[in-house]
Design a protein around this motif. Structure first.
Motif, short mmCIF file in Angstrom:
data_model
loop_
_atom_site.label_atom_id
_atom_site.label_comp_id
_atom_site.label_asym_id
_atom_site.label_seq_id
_atom_site.Cartn_x
_atom_site.Cartn_y
_atom_site.Cartn_z
N CYS A 170 31.52 53.51 -21.20
CA CYS A 170 30.64 53.65 -22.35
C CYS A 170 31.17 54.72 -23.29
N LYS A 178 29.10 55.62 -25.93
CA LYS A 178 27.93 55.91 -26.78
C LYS A 178 27.41 57.33 -26.63
N PHE A 179 27.68 57.95 -25.54
CA PHE A 179 27.33 59.35 -25.33
C PHE A 179 25.87 59.69 -25.67
N CYS A 180 24.95 59.04 -24.99
CA CYS A 180 23.55 59.44 -25.11
C CYS A 180 23.44 60.86 -24.55
N PHE A 187 21.61 62.43 -22.61
CA PHE A 187 21.18 62.72 -21.23
C PHE A 187 22.11 62.16 -20.17
N CYS A 188 23.15 61.41 -20.57
CA CYS A 188 23.76 60.46 -19.63
C CYS A 188 25.18 60.84 -19.20
N VAL A 231 27.27 58.64 -17.67
CA VAL A 231 28.14 57.45 -17.53
C VAL A 231 29.47 57.56 -18.31
N PRO A 232 29.46 58.00 -19.58
CA PRO A 232 30.75 58.07 -20.29
C PRO A 232 31.76 58.97 -19.59
N GLN A 237 27.91 48.46 -18.34
CA GLN A 237 27.03 49.56 -18.77
C GLN A 237 26.43 49.25 -20.13
N ASN A 238 27.20 48.54 -20.96
CA ASN A 238 26.72 48.04 -22.25
C ASN A 238 27.22 46.62 -22.36
N HIS A 279 22.32 47.05 -24.58
CA HIS A 279 21.88 48.17 -25.41
C HIS A 279 21.23 47.59 -26.69
N ARG A 335 20.44 57.53 -29.48
CA ARG A 335 20.40 56.12 -29.12
C ARG A 335 20.84 55.20 -30.25
FE1 SF4 Z 1 26.09 54.76 -22.43
FE2 SF4 Z 1 23.73 53.73 -21.61
FE3 SF4 Z 1 24.54 56.16 -20.76
FE4 SF4 Z 1 23.79 55.80 -23.31
S1 SF4 Z 1 22.48 55.56 -21.47
S2 SF4 Z 1 25.61 56.94 -22.61
S3 SF4 Z 1 24.53 53.75 -23.74
S4 SF4 Z 1 25.53 54.21 -20.33
#
Ligand code: SF4
Ligand code: SAH
Length: 441
Positions: free
Chosen positions: A152, A154-156, A158-159, A161-162, A196-197, A235, A274
């Motif tokens: 990902c 997108k770098f939300c 809180f997340c 995953v990236p 993830q997206n 997303h 978001r």
């Molecule tokens: Fe990526 Fe989803 Fe995490 Fe946002 S919430 S950074 S879109 S994986």
């Protein structure tokens, strides 16, 4: 996605003579496939590791081989060094992008007798190293997961995953189709495309361009024997017209969509990075429902993101009332090391988060119960996945992933049948078989 990854790890280890066993006591190697998304998931890893160490000691006392202990997945990626410091008895640490290197790692660990760690993001794609005879998993092989996109950008706020899964990449169409064909040949009738997206999918189409998720789903829809296609997680920002049209045109696409919104407050959606407003979400849902009137939605919510006020929370409750969800996952905000939100001022107190979560979950539960109750009196196409709990009973899943139990002969397992829904239990439905064969809905 971890379920999919675990199955692929089993595939790459099979040529070495490894196969799944039912208990960790019986295992020569235990791979703990981990999740880093919230703190609680991460904490579990260390308590599980302690348990596995004890099991290993007991095995040695009983004269059995010393078992190999491996930690895979996103905790391994993010905290590999920390794992080896706190649990030095761990033999292998591997991130989610390196499981194709497992055979080589096992051999290296056996030779060197020390810990082996692989947490880089390799240039090669692990998917290119999957054995051709890979067997699908779950529900007696009628349903399977298939990863088509990972990572990902997108770098939300809180997340993690990236940072743990790496940059966004899509598998080429040909690679996805080849794996889907193998699954269908092994009896799979329902595939859930994972990413993830997942709706940011843009895999190489082999003609110098890239395919969208809608185009990939159209091609998969042509596969003989594949009746149902699902995809997750999408997303809201990447819901485009082609995907909306696909829900109207592609009958293999199930009318159940997981579309996480996280919050109904524009202020918090902005703080979360978001990239859409609450009204834009409402509008996407409206267009999707217009295209496919029987579409139901599920979602993810976070309560207590830094800066969330009572008014912001009320906006989330309002969005839930406006949309009406068939199902949802909701969480209190969990600060994750290295993410922008974790360092922000105005963290919300734990007791406020807990109270808001309880309120939100009560509303979501009400909506889920109402959705299930509305099924009673309808006829649904049920993919029959196996025997039910009582003799003479079969069980299956509806287009909305509800477990359904009804009486019928065993030879129907693996087919899709029309079932009249007659009762609702807490988490499942009961019905009566009304026709033995049905086409894909
Ligand atoms: Fe990526 Fe989803 Fe995490 Fe946002 S919430 S950074 S879109 S994986
Ligand atoms: N890519 C998906 C979500 C992947 S993470 C999306 O953008 O919607 C799965 C879910 O875990 C998220 O939807 C979110 O609700 C939850 N989650 C992620 N990070 C979290 C955190 N720090 N605290 C609480 N919940 C979190």
């Amino acid at each position: 996605m971890n379920v999919y990854d675990s199955a692929r790890m089993a595939d790459v280890l099979r040529p070495l003579g490894y196969g799944p066993v039912d208990t960790p006591e019986a295992a020569d190697m235990v791979i703990l496939n981990t999740c880093h998304i919230r703190e609680r998931a991460t904490e579990k890893v260390f308590s599980e590791l302690g348990r596995l160490r004890k099991i290993r000691e007991e095995r040695i006392e009983n004269g059995q081989d010393r078992s190999i202990i491996a930690v895979a997945g996103c905790v391994a990626q993010a905290e590999g060094e920390e794992i080896l410091r706190r649990a030095p008895y761990v033999d292998l640490v591997l991130g989610p992008q390196t499981y194709h290197r497992l055979p080589e790692m096992v051999a290296r660990a056996a030779r060197a007798g020390g810990a082996v760690i692989e947490t880089d993001f390799p240039a090669e794609q692990k998917f290119d190293f999957l054995p051709a005879e890979a067997a699908p998993q779950s529900s007696g092989n009628l349903t399977a997961f298939l990863t088509i996109q990972e990572g990902c950008d997108k770098f939300c706020s809180f997340c993690v995953v990236p940072y743990t899964r790496g940059a966004e990449t899509s598998r080429p169409v040909a690679s996805v189709m080849a794996e889907a064909r193998r699954m269908v040949a092994a009896g799979v009738r329902e595939i859930t495309l994972l990413g993830q997206n997942v709706n940011a999918y843009h895999g190489d189409n082999g003609q110098g361009g890239s395919a969208t998720l809608a185009e990939l789903a159209a091609e998969l829809g042509q596969l003989d024997g594949l009746d149902r296609i699902r995809y997750m997680t999408s997303h809201p920002r990447d819901v485009d017209q082609s995907l909306i049209d696909a829900h109207r045109d592609n009958r293999a696409l199930m009318p159940f969509l997981h579309l996480p919104v996280q919050s109904g407050s524009d202020r918090i959606l902005k703080a979360m990075n978001r990239g859409h407003t609450a009204d834009e979400y409402r509008e996407s849902v409206r267009r999707l429902r217009e295209a496919r009137p029987d579409l139901a939605l599920s979602s993810d919510f976070i309560v207590g993101h830094p800066g969330e006020t009572e008014e912001d929370f009320e906006a989330t409750m309002q969005l839930v009332r406006d949309i009406g969800f068939a199902m949802a996952y909701s969480f209190t905000y969990s600060p994750r090391p290295g993410t922008p939100a974790a360092g922000q001022p105005f963290q919300v107190a734990e007791e406020i988060k807990t109270r808001r979560l309880a309120e939100l979950q009560a509303l979501l539960r009400e909506q889920q119960d109402a959705f299930n109750a509305d099924m009673v009196g309808t006829v649904q196409d049920i993919l029959i996945t196996g025997k039910g709990r009582k003799p003479g009973q079969l069980s299956g899943r509806s287009p909305y992933l509800q477990p359904v139990h009804f009486e019928g002969p065993d030879h129907l397992i693996g087919t899709i049948a029309k079932v009249a829904i007659t009762t609702r239990m807490t988490n499942s439905l009961g019905g009566t078989l009304i026709r033995e064969t049905a086409s894909a809905c």
